[in-house]
Every structure is written in C-alpha cells, then in structure tokens.
Design an enzyme around this catalytic site. Structure first.
Site, short mmCIF file in Angstrom:
data_model
loop_
_atom_site.label_atom_id
_atom_site.label_comp_id
_atom_site.label_asym_id
_atom_site.label_seq_id
_atom_site.Cartn_x
_atom_site.Cartn_y
_atom_site.Cartn_z
N HIS A 1 0.88 -1.19 0.00
CA HIS A 1 0.00 0.00 0.00
C HIS A 1 0.92 1.23 0.00
O HIS A 1 2.03 1.18 0.52
CB HIS A 1 -0.84 -0.05 1.28
CG HIS A 1 -1.88 0.99 1.41
ND1 HIS A 1 -1.60 2.27 1.84
CD2 HIS A 1 -3.23 0.95 1.22
CE1 HIS A 1 -2.73 2.97 1.89
NE2 HIS A 1 -3.73 2.20 1.52
N ASP B 1 3.09 -4.50 7.91
CA ASP B 1 1.86 -3.73 7.77
C ASP B 1 0.72 -4.73 7.92
O ASP B 1 0.46 -5.53 7.02
CB ASP B 1 1.86 -3.06 6.39
CG ASP B 1 0.53 -2.41 6.06
OD1 ASP B 1 -0.46 -2.65 6.77
OD2 ASP B 1 0.49 -1.65 5.06
N GLN C 1 -4.51 -5.32 6.82
CA GLN C 1 -5.49 -6.26 6.25
C GLN C 1 -5.40 -7.64 6.89
O GLN C 1 -6.15 -8.54 6.50
CB GLN C 1 -5.29 -6.39 4.73
CG GLN C 1 -5.45 -5.11 3.96
CD GLN C 1 -6.89 -4.57 4.00
OE1 GLN C 1 -7.84 -5.27 4.37
NE2 GLN C 1 -7.05 -3.31 3.63
N LYS D 1 -10.69 -0.92 10.31
CA LYS D 1 -10.84 -2.08 9.44
C LYS D 1 -11.22 -3.32 10.24
O LYS D 1 -11.32 -4.41 9.70
CB LYS D 1 -9.54 -2.33 8.67
CG LYS D 1 -9.17 -1.21 7.70
CD LYS D 1 -7.95 -1.57 6.91
CE LYS D 1 -7.28 -0.38 6.25
NZ LYS D 1 -8.05 0.18 5.14
N CYS E 1 -4.83 2.45 -3.60
CA CYS E 1 -3.60 3.00 -2.99
C CYS E 1 -2.44 2.03 -3.14
O CYS E 1 -1.59 1.90 -2.25
CB CYS E 1 -3.79 3.37 -1.52
SG CYS E 1 -5.08 4.56 -1.26
#
Ligand code: 7TS
Length: 424
Positions: A141, A218, A221, A244, A382
């Site tokens: 991202h 990261d 997700q 999220k 993104c």
C-alpha cells in the site's frame, strides 16, 4: 467446510462454531447492514477500506461520551482517572489480541499510516544512512512505500523491491538475494489489500533476522481477518488500524519490541511524552508514552477495545474459516463469468476478490454495482505499483467480512452480470 454450489442453499445459517458463527445472528448486531441503497438491500463489500461497527462498539463509544469523558494521564479527579483506566485497559486488550508481552510495546496511533511513519521517523531517521538499503515488496500500500521513499531521499538510501509472480505471490528466492551488508530494514505487508495475498511472513522475518535486519509488518489487512501472534511471527514492528476491524476511525496500533522502541527518537513532541521540561533540556517519558504526544483519540481507543472484545468472542479462526469459504464461493462463481479476470490468485489469500471485466472500466463497474445496492471499491486501492505490475489502471474489488453472506455473493455475481448487459 463445504462450499455451496449455485444449486445448494446458501450457507449463511451454517454454524462453523456451534454458538459463535451464526452469521444472521451476528448481522443483527450491525445497524448499518439493514440499510437500503437506491431502494435495494445494501450489500457491503468494501470491508478492506473500512469495516462496519456492531452496536456493542457504538454503545461503548456512546457510553464513554455520555458518562466517562475526560482527559487522561493528567487528572487527579475521578473522571480523569477512570478514563485513564479504561484507555489503558484497551491497551491491554490490544496486547492480548496480538500476543504481545507487555503493554508498553503497544503504541496508540491514528492508524496504520501513522504507525509506519512513526517507525520511519523514530527508527529510520536515526539508524538508516547514506548507501543503506530498505527492502519493501511489490504489493505494498502507498503508506508502506512513500514514507520509505521520503527517508531514502533524505538520507540518500535505496529502496529494493521484492518482485511477485502473476498470481501475486512474492518471489522468495529473489527476496533472499536482495540482502547485502547495506540492508538495514524490511517493511512488508502481511496481507495485500489489492490482491488478497497472505504473505509467508514468518519465514521472511526469519530470513531478515539471519542478516540482523529488523522487520516491520503492515498488518492493516491481516489483524481483522486472521489470528495474529506477533511473538510467533517474531516481527519487530506491527502496524494496524481500528476502522478495518469493527472499531472507529481515528485510532490504530503500532506494536514494537521494547529494546527497539527504547532506542528510537520520539516522532512528535508535546504533552504527555515528557518527564521533565526546562528551556535548556527535556527528558522524555518512558515507552509507550514517549510516542504518544498530545491528547489522543480516547473514545476511539476505548472503542477499539470493545471491537477487540467483539472479534475475540467470535474467534479469529472462525472468522478466517468463514471468510475463506465466502472467498472460495465467490471465486468459483466469478471464474464462470466470461470476460472476467481475477487479479490476485495466490494460493494463500484473504477474502479479497479484485477483478477486471473486458472492455468495462472498473469505475463503471463500481458505479453500476452501486445502483444495485452493492458497495465495492474501484480504483488502484492506494497500490499503484500493483496495478503497474499487472498492466492495468485499476480493478473492482469486493472485500468480505464475517458478516457477509453467501446470498450477498450471489447478489454480487448477479450484479456483475447486469453490468455486462449494460455494455453488451
Ligand atoms: N496498509 C494496508 C495494507 C491497507 O490496506 C491500508 C488501507 C493502509 C495500510 C492504510 O491504513 P490507514 O488506516 O492508515 O488508512 N487500505 C485501504 C483500502 O484498501 N481501501 O481503502 C483503504
């Protein structure tokens, strides 16, 4: 679990876990899921952008605002002390959720983006210099690309990119070859937002550690969809966002290993991050407060704690299994649509279905699906380098959550057929 075919009844009432995974029961917790869009029942399939909040989280936020609101860490009065207890309690919930050792390893941020920027400033600017190299992947991202590019520009360091194959899987042999004596940092997405790929991060972290290089994951997700244990992964930093994972916007988490956090410089200066200030000299507070300057998003932090309670009660393994079944069902159905190409076909995937349709721009797909009440994201997500890698400008992306149903997948597939008819 069994994946239903078109001829079988939808599985939304199937109990993966006898009590905790009755989807209709869970859906009743989400007031927004009862909405209609353009006169059609809303089908919300944009969970990778932001998931929805259950009433339990909304109630927790409302209760805080109505009865508990005060500034934290600084009041001798009861309200402030209670707010502090609740906020710090949320930190403990996060600690347990990701299997961290200590509460001081958990830093409240505004979200994943701020967490990565904090590491770039606090660690990168102190420990990365001219000629050094930072490894990231081809599927990041923008928030895990741009901060490192900014650092490279400032320090005359160099970004190295782990390539991926046509399925959207990282090439691990190429990754191993990127290491050399100049390698100082690895920043890698746990799960790709554009492709759904679940990266084999445990082994990749071990490879980096063999070279003495720390790794930031990261987890934006991953944290909402699969059980994450940062001690098992042995990552050095882990960043994710509340919005999220059924929590409110405005708050996120950065996990960092204590010795690393202790040697990092603060990202922002201000109240709460200091022990003592004179005009000559300031001494900083201990971690995590050293990285938490100013009044934080107190309500949102407490709301994130409630979201974690909610997800934990369902069970992340139940969530992952159910979402995987949804993805398999959607993938099979999508593969039968002529002219549809799935972008991201890795063997290990989270419930993200990115696709393109012959001759139809993804933005038109998104707009026409919206007319049917179906919310998907259309665009580059993104992750423009991912689009460049696949030679496309954009995709339409359906991203699922545990409260989505097989009937909603059917609605998506029917919606895609009607989009095709408009362009036929
Ligand atoms: N990293 C990944 C992998 C993401 O998917 C996102 C947001 C971020 C970082 C940034 O998170 P933030 O909370 O700081 O904004 N991804 C998306 C998306 O896929 N659609 O909208 C936002």
């Amino acid at each position: 679990m069994n994946v239903p075919t078109k001829n079988q009844p939808p599985l939304e009432n199937t109990l993966i876990h006898p009590v905790s995974m009755n989807v209709e029961h869970l859906r009743a917790d989400f007031p927004i899921l009862k909405h209609s869009i353009h006169g059609k029942p809303m089908v919300y399939l944009d969970n990778a952008a932001s998931s929805q909040m259950p009433q339990q989280v909304i109630d927790r936020l409302t209760h805080y605002q109505a009865h508990e609101h005060a500034n934290i860490h600084r009041g001798v009065h009861t309200l402030s002390q209670n707010a502090t207890i609740e906020y710090e309690n949320a930190r403990l919930k996060v600690m347990n959720f990701i299997g961290a050792k200590e509460a001081r390893e958990i830093i409240f941020t505004r979200g994943t983006t701020e967490g990565i920027n904090l590491v770039m400033h606090g660690y990168g600017r102190r420990f990365i210099g001219e000629g050094d190299e930072i490894i990231i992947s081809a599927m990041e991202h923008h928030s895990n690309i741009v901060p490192w590019q900014m650092l490279c520009e400032e320090k005359k360091a160099r970004l190295r990119i782990i390539p991926m194959n046509d399925a959207g899987e990282l090439l691990l042999d190429e990754y191993a070859k990127l290491f050399n004596k100049n390698t100082k940092f690895v920043a890698l997405t746990h799960v790709s937002n554009a492709l759904g790929t679940i990266n084999p991060v445990r082994g990749m972290i071990a490879t980096a550690h063999q070279h003495g290089v720390p790794v930031l994951l990261d987890g934006a997700q991953a944290a909402p969809h699969i059980a994450v244990n940062i001690q098992d992964l042995d990552c050095d930093f882990y960043a994710f966002s509340s919005h999220k994972m059924c929590g409110p916007t405005g708050v996120g988490i950065l996990y960092g290993k204590t010795p690393l956090l202790e040697k990092m410089q603060p990202y922002q200066g201000g109240g709460d991050m200091i022990l003592n200030v004179t005009f000559e000299r300031t001494t900083y507070n201990d971690i995590p407060h050293k990285f938490e300057a100013g009044t934080p998003a107190i309500a949102a932090g407490i709301g994130l704690g409630a979201a974690i309670d909610y997800l934990t009660a369902i069970g992340l393994d139940n969530i992952a299994a159910y979402e995987h079944a949804l993805l398999e069902y959607a993938t099979q159905a999508a593969r039968n649509i002529p002219g549809l190409k799935i972008i991201g076909t890795a063997q290990h995937k989270a419930a993200v279905l990115s696709f393109i349709l012959d001759g139809i721009h993804p933005h038109d797909i998104g707009t026409l699906l919206d007319q049917e009440g179906i919310a998907v994201r259309a665009g580059h997500h993104c992750a423009q380098p991912v689009m460049q890698r696949f030679g496309i400008p954009a995709t339409a992306r359906a991203s699922f959550a545990f409260y989505n149903t097989f009937a909603e997948v059917d609605a998506l597939i029917a919606g895609i057929h009607s989009v095709k008819k408009v362009f036929a």
